[in-house]
Design an enzyme around this catalytic site. Sequence first.
Site, PDB file in Angstrom:
ATOM      1  N   ASN A 145      -7.596  -5.205 -64.798  1.00 52.78           N
ATOM      2  CA  ASN A 145      -6.213  -5.370 -65.224  1.00 52.78           C
ATOM      3  C   ASN A 145      -5.877  -4.299 -66.272  1.00 52.78           C
ATOM      4  O   ASN A 145      -6.500  -4.257 -67.328  1.00 52.78           O
ATOM      5  CB  ASN A 145      -6.026  -6.771 -65.818  1.00 52.78           C
ATOM      6  CG  ASN A 145      -4.703  -6.950 -66.513  1.00 52.78           C
ATOM      7  OD1 ASN A 145      -3.706  -6.302 -66.185  1.00 52.78           O
ATOM      8  ND2 ASN A 145      -4.673  -7.834 -67.486  1.00 52.78           N
ATOM      9  N   CYS A 168      -5.347 -11.671 -68.751  1.00 57.16           N
ATOM     10  CA  CYS A 168      -6.670 -11.796 -68.149  1.00 57.16           C
ATOM     11  C   CYS A 168      -7.646 -12.505 -69.080  1.00 57.16           C
ATOM     12  O   CYS A 168      -8.669 -13.020 -68.625  1.00 57.16           O
ATOM     13  CB  CYS A 168      -7.196 -10.427 -67.728  1.00 57.16           C
ATOM     14  SG  CYS A 168      -7.112  -9.167 -68.991  1.00 57.16           S
ATOM     15  N   HIS A 169      -7.314 -12.603 -70.361  1.00 55.32           N
ATOM     16  CA  HIS A 169      -8.182 -13.314 -71.305  1.00 55.32           C
ATOM     17  C   HIS A 169      -8.201 -14.820 -71.023  1.00 55.32           C
ATOM     18  O   HIS A 169      -9.082 -15.518 -71.508  1.00 55.32           O
ATOM     19  CB  HIS A 169      -7.743 -13.042 -72.751  1.00 55.32           C
ATOM     20  CG  HIS A 169      -6.356 -13.477 -73.081  1.00 55.32           C
ATOM     21  ND1 HIS A 169      -5.249 -12.688 -72.813  1.00 55.32           N
ATOM     22  CD2 HIS A 169      -5.886 -14.612 -73.645  1.00 55.32           C
ATOM     23  CE1 HIS A 169      -4.157 -13.330 -73.213  1.00 55.32           C
ATOM     24  NE2 HIS A 169      -4.519 -14.494 -73.716  1.00 55.32           N
ATOM     25  N   TYR A 212     -12.484 -18.406 -62.573  1.00 54.32           N
ATOM     26  CA  TYR A 212     -12.358 -17.426 -61.498  1.00 54.32           C
ATOM     27  C   TYR A 212     -12.243 -18.150 -60.160  1.00 54.32           C
ATOM     28  O   TYR A 212     -11.453 -17.759 -59.309  1.00 54.32           O
ATOM     29  CB  TYR A 212     -13.554 -16.466 -61.498  1.00 54.32           C
ATOM     30  CG  TYR A 212     -13.622 -15.627 -62.745  1.00 54.32           C
ATOM     31  CD1 TYR A 212     -12.835 -14.497 -62.888  1.00 54.32           C
ATOM     32  CD2 TYR A 212     -14.477 -15.967 -63.790  1.00 54.32           C
ATOM     33  CE1 TYR A 212     -12.886 -13.728 -64.038  1.00 54.32           C
ATOM     34  CE2 TYR A 212     -14.530 -15.198 -64.949  1.00 54.32           C
ATOM     35  CZ  TYR A 212     -13.730 -14.086 -65.064  1.00 54.32           C
ATOM     36  OH  TYR A 212     -13.783 -13.333 -66.216  1.00 54.32           O
TER      37      TYR A 212
END
Length: 176
Positions: free
Chosen positions: A120, A128-129, A97
């Site tokens: 998302n 996003c994984h 992040y």
Amino acid sequence: MHRVHTQTDSPCGTLTLVATDGLLSGLYLPRHRHRPPEETFGARDERPFGAALDQLGAYFAGELTTFDVPLHQEGTSFQRTVWDALVAIPYGETRSYGQLAAALGKPGASRAVGLANGRNPVSIIVPCHRVVGANGSLTGYAGGVETKKALLAFERGRTRTPGSGSLGEDTLFALS
């Protein structure tokens, strides 16, 4: 806005795809944390989903690493900026992040990046994984941490081809 949806089986379970005005606007996993109410998905209609379904099939067959499905993503300007940055994370790689926040020119915004990441609406296609904690830990995922773990393992080639079985914990999770 005109919305329609369809569902398709995948190694992650039944995926729900939603289109808004003919563009993919949602891809929800079975236990998706921020899944909108089904009554907002519109009627069932497979017509606008041909490219998305073909590309998802190729992805799960290990033949596709980058999606090019046109999207209609509803969110704040910051959320859309984060979602655009997610697409730039290469297949099989991860970013923290904090790294994502720094890449956006907002090094102190890792928490805000995490919140946007969690919202998302187009899982898998907008990957996003591929975002992890600063120490590499598998932090939350809207589709569940086990699914995140499975997708990362699949992309790293440390699991059976998803078409050969479920992406459930009985067939993989050998992250080393």
